[in-house]
Design an enzyme around this catalytic site. Structure first.
Site, PDB file in Angstrom:
ATOM      1  N   SER A  22     -21.350  14.994  -5.348  1.00 55.78           N
ATOM      2  CA  SER A  22     -20.458  13.841  -5.207  1.00 55.78           C
ATOM      3  C   SER A  22     -21.185  12.542  -5.535  1.00 55.78           C
ATOM      4  CB  SER A  22     -19.896  13.782  -3.783  1.00 55.78           C
ATOM      5  OG  SER A  22     -20.945  13.823  -2.830  1.00 55.78           O
ATOM      6  N   ASN A 109     -22.180  15.530   8.301  1.00 58.13           N
ATOM      7  CA  ASN A 109     -20.762  15.472   8.684  1.00 58.13           C
ATOM      8  C   ASN A 109     -20.431  14.195   9.454  1.00 58.13           C
ATOM      9  OD1 ASN A 109     -20.880  17.963   7.558  1.00 58.13           O
ATOM     10  ND2 ASN A 109     -20.488  19.115   9.444  1.00 58.13           N
ATOM     11  N   THR A 154      23.069  -8.024  -6.175  1.00 54.22           N
ATOM     12  CA  THR A 154      23.092  -6.703  -5.548  1.00 54.22           C
ATOM     13  C   THR A 154      23.585  -5.756  -6.638  1.00 54.22           C
ATOM     14  OG1 THR A 154      25.383  -6.759  -4.784  1.00 54.22           O
ATOM     15  CG2 THR A 154      23.742  -7.724  -3.309  1.00 54.22           C
ATOM     16  N   HIS A 155      23.050  -4.557  -6.653  1.00 55.22           N
ATOM     17  CA  HIS A 155      23.331  -3.597  -7.743  1.00 55.22           C
ATOM     18  C   HIS A 155      22.999  -4.207  -9.104  1.00 55.22           C
ATOM     19  CE1 HIS A 155      25.729  -1.198  -4.813  1.00 55.22           C
ATOM     20  NE2 HIS A 155      26.052  -2.411  -4.360  1.00 55.22           N
ATOM     21  N   SER A 276       1.486  -8.756 -29.148  1.00 55.50           N
ATOM     22  CA  SER A 276       1.640  -7.466 -29.810  1.00 55.50           C
ATOM     23  C   SER A 276       0.800  -7.467 -31.071  1.00 55.50           C
ATOM     24  CB  SER A 276       3.113  -7.237 -30.162  1.00 55.50           C
ATOM     25  OG  SER A 276       3.225  -6.338 -31.242  1.00 55.50           O
ATOM     26  N   LYS A 282       5.732 -11.749 -30.152  1.00 54.94           N
ATOM     27  CA  LYS A 282       5.818 -11.167 -28.803  1.00 54.94           C
ATOM     28  C   LYS A 282       4.885 -11.826 -27.794  1.00 54.94           C
ATOM     29  CE  LYS A 282       7.808  -7.916 -27.505  1.00 54.94           C
ATOM     30  NZ  LYS A 282       7.711  -6.493 -27.791  1.00 54.94           N
ATOM     31  N   ASN A 284       4.132 -10.391 -24.099  1.00 52.50           N
ATOM     32  CA  ASN A 284       4.500  -9.296 -23.208  1.00 52.50           C
ATOM     33  C   ASN A 284       3.973  -9.508 -21.794  1.00 52.50           C
ATOM     34  OD1 ASN A 284       5.738  -7.952 -25.369  1.00 52.50           O
ATOM     35  ND2 ASN A 284       3.785  -7.039 -25.984  1.00 52.50           N
ATOM     36  N   GLU A 289       3.804  -5.553 -15.737  1.00 55.34           N
ATOM     37  CA  GLU A 289       4.045  -4.120 -15.984  1.00 55.34           C
ATOM     38  C   GLU A 289       2.972  -3.267 -15.308  1.00 55.34           C
ATOM     39  OE1 GLU A 289       5.932  -3.733 -20.305  1.00 55.34           O
ATOM     40  OE2 GLU A 289       4.435  -5.283 -20.161  1.00 55.34           O
ATOM     41  N   TYR A 316     -15.644  20.152   9.811  1.00 59.94           N
ATOM     42  CA  TYR A 316     -15.854  19.682   8.437  1.00 59.94           C
ATOM     43  C   TYR A 316     -15.643  20.817   7.447  1.00 59.94           C
ATOM     44  CZ  TYR A 316     -17.882  17.831   4.204  1.00 59.94           C
ATOM     45  OH  TYR A 316     -18.043  17.426   2.904  1.00 59.94           O
ATOM     46  N   GLN A 321     -14.603  16.120   0.973  1.00 59.83           N
ATOM     47  CA  GLN A 321     -15.298  15.300  -0.029  1.00 59.83           C
ATOM     48  C   GLN A 321     -14.291  14.652  -0.984  1.00 59.83           C
ATOM     49  OE1 GLN A 321     -19.342  16.364  -1.520  1.00 59.83           O
ATOM     50  NE2 GLN A 321     -18.268  16.869  -3.404  1.00 59.83           N
ATOM     51  N   LYS A 324     -12.864  10.570  -1.075  1.00 55.07           N
ATOM     52  CA  LYS A 324     -13.499   9.327  -1.531  1.00 55.07           C
ATOM     53  C   LYS A 324     -12.889   8.721  -2.773  1.00 55.07           C
ATOM     54  CE  LYS A 324     -17.587  10.862   0.600  1.00 55.07           C
ATOM     55  NZ  LYS A 324     -16.809  12.095   0.914  1.00 55.07           N
TER      56      LYS A 324
HETATM   57  N1  ARG Z   1     -20.886  14.808   0.128  1.00 54.24           N
HETATM   58  C1  ARG Z   1     -20.317  15.315   1.310  1.00 54.24           C
HETATM   59  C2  ARG Z   1     -18.915  14.690   1.509  1.00 54.24           C
HETATM   60  O1  ARG Z   1     -18.660  13.755   0.868  1.00 54.24           O
HETATM   61  C3  ARG Z   1     -21.183  14.966   2.465  1.00 54.24           C
HETATM   62  C4  ARG Z   1     -20.992  15.848   3.655  1.00 54.24           C
HETATM   63  C5  ARG Z   1     -21.594  17.192   3.400  1.00 54.24           C
HETATM   64  N2  ARG Z   1     -21.555  18.023   4.542  1.00 54.24           N
HETATM   65  C6  ARG Z   1     -21.690  19.314   4.464  1.00 54.24           C
HETATM   66  N3  ARG Z   1     -21.593  20.005   5.561  1.00 54.24           N
HETATM   67  N4  ARG Z   1     -21.847  19.919   3.330  1.00 54.24           N
HETATM   68  O2  ARG Z   1     -18.111  15.146   2.279  1.00 54.24           O
END
Ligand code: ARG
Length: 457
Positions: A22, A109, A154-155, A276, A282, A284, A289, A316, A321, A324
């Protein structure tokens, strides 16, 4: 060497290595991770698990790693699985064996849950600033155009005359609810998981309240299992973000429509428009948007995370993961969308005469029905009688105000010569003087209340 490599004989498959990592996205947590570790080193010393000297070496080492991150000199290695392992690996390179004590009683964790909350607490503060500024831009422009009238819809059909400021202020209150929701969810983000260990808690006498105070948390979590499992705070934030972007998308849609040649009510500043590559004429409304389009993305993040969380076993799981990237993207999206929206509002050009031209007599049909009500006709009947007048005017090809009095009186003797006073949109908006209505006094009171929630005065 992997943090968890002790019981393993084989090396990890390279695809698995990439799949598992990650670091590509969670490196953004470095600041939160290092802050959390500094506080943790201090807590370990207080519990007698580190000597003051070891603590100082760890804290200084962590500060040096932060410096490397800050200046971009930190070298990530392919073996760095995530930000937690990367920081710890580098710390060991800098301070040696003392680094091996930092993880005492701590698991990734409780570490990752803590980091993510810290990171979010920080961004909530800056997003609140952006949101408040957007609200401010609305109040400023509303105060500037108190006397500009336009059709309310309205509408998407012309309905009744309103003040432009009244339309604009309608968004202030939606954003105010967003701000309240942010304050409420922030309380739940600021609860500390650190000290929960892998799931069962801490056995080595760590002072969690000390950790909470050090890191700016309001409380410690009551249950270590909940501490490492809970991602409600991410889901809540994503809901908040999605709903806010939905509000922005509605604001954008109104303005897109009104900036078209067909309406011509408003004109987008060039700073928020694009051209454009093919059609030279144009201009835009890309800013608008995108404000509209990003709603799909944020609703998707919320749906995605809820789907990930659904049915997960307690404790956990690596699925977590996946929390994020949607969180980061929602923060990034709104960190740009909010200032863009505020800029669009601040620089928007208004064309009051075009709005005025769109105020045809039909918009005053309700006022005419109200006129009959004041003369004692029950509303259901007056509605019907005015409907007949509208039909008659259409048949004769004239507007309601050009329909002769004899025609009105043929429909009902309740119509008198003073009925024509109704055909004034200013009069119309002024009659709606209950709280929250279009009358100038009501609008000024509304704006004053908005100022109070904005500035506390
Ligand atoms: N990179 C992991 C996450 O974002 C960190 C936690 C990892 N924990 C584990 N028991 N493997 O969740």
């Amino acid at each position: 060497m992997k943090l968890w490599g002790g019981r393993f004989e084989k090396t990890t498959d390279p695809h698995m290595e990439a799949f598992n990592a990650s670091i590509g996205f969670d490196r953004r947590l470095w600041w939160a991770d290092i802050r959390g570790s500094i506080a943790y080193a201090r807590a370990l010393e207080r519990a007698g698990l580190l000597s003051p000297d070891e603590r100082d070496r760890l804290v200084e080492g962590l500060q040096a790693v932060a410096q490397e991150m800050e200046t971009g000199t930190f070298v990530f290695l392919p073996s760095d699985e995530d930000i937690h392992t990367a920081v710890e690996r580098r710390l060991r390179e800098r301070v040696g064996e003392a680094a091996d004590k930092l993880h005492t009683g701590r698991s990734r964790n409780d570490q990752v849950a803590t980091d993510l909350r810290l990171f979010l607490m920080d961004h909530i503060r800056s997003l609140r600033g952006h949101l408040t500024d957007l609200q401010r831009s609305i109040v400023e422009r509303a105060e500037e155009h108190l006397d500009v009238l336009m059709p309310g819809y309205t509408h998407l059909q012309r309905a009744q005359p309103i003040r432009f400021s009244h339309w604009l202020m309608s968004f202030f209150w939606a954003f105010q609810r967003d701000r309240e929701r942010l304050d409420e969810l922030e309380r739940r983000v600021a609860v500390l998981p650190l000290g929960s260990g892998a799931l069962a808690g801490h056995s080595l006498g760590i002072d969690r309240t000390f950790l909470a105070t050090e890191l700016g948390f309001r409380a410690v979590c009551e249950n270590s299992i909940d501490g490492v499992t809970d991602r409600d705070f991410v889901a809540e934030f994503l809901f908040w973000a999605a709903l806010l972007q939905v509000h922005l998308s509605r604001l954008a849609e109104d303005l897109i429509l009104w900036s078209s040649a067909e309406f011509g009510f408003v004109e987008l500043d060039e700073a928020y428009a694009t051209g454009s590559s093919l059609m030279p004429q144009k201009r835009n409304p890309d800013s608008l948007e995108l404000l509209r389009g990003k709603a799909g993305r944020l609703v998707g993040h919320l749906t995605g995370l809820l789907t990930t969380l659904k049915g997960l076993p307690t404790g956990y799981n690596k699925d977590l993961q996946e929390d994020k990237e949607p969180l980061f993207d929602a923060i990034d999206t709104l960190s740009l969308a909010l200032p863009v929206a505020a800029g669009v509002i601040r620089t928007l050009k208004i064309h009051p005469e075009r709005m005025r031209q769109a105020l045809d007599d039909g918009l005053l049909a309700t006022d005419l029905a109200d006129y009959l009500v004041r003369r004692g006709v029950p509303f259901r009947q007056s509605h019907h009688l005015v409907g007949q007048a509208v039909r008659r005017a259409e048949t004769l090809g004239v507007s309601l105000r050009a329909l002769p009095l004899e025609e009105y009186q043929a429909i009902s003797p309740a119509f008198g010569p003073d009925l024509y006073a109704v055909f004034d949109p200013y009069r119309s908006v002024e009659t709606r003087n209950a709280e929250g209505g279009t009358a100038l006094e009501a609008l000024q009171a509304q704006i004053a209340r908005a100022r109070v929630v904005l500035d506390g005065r």
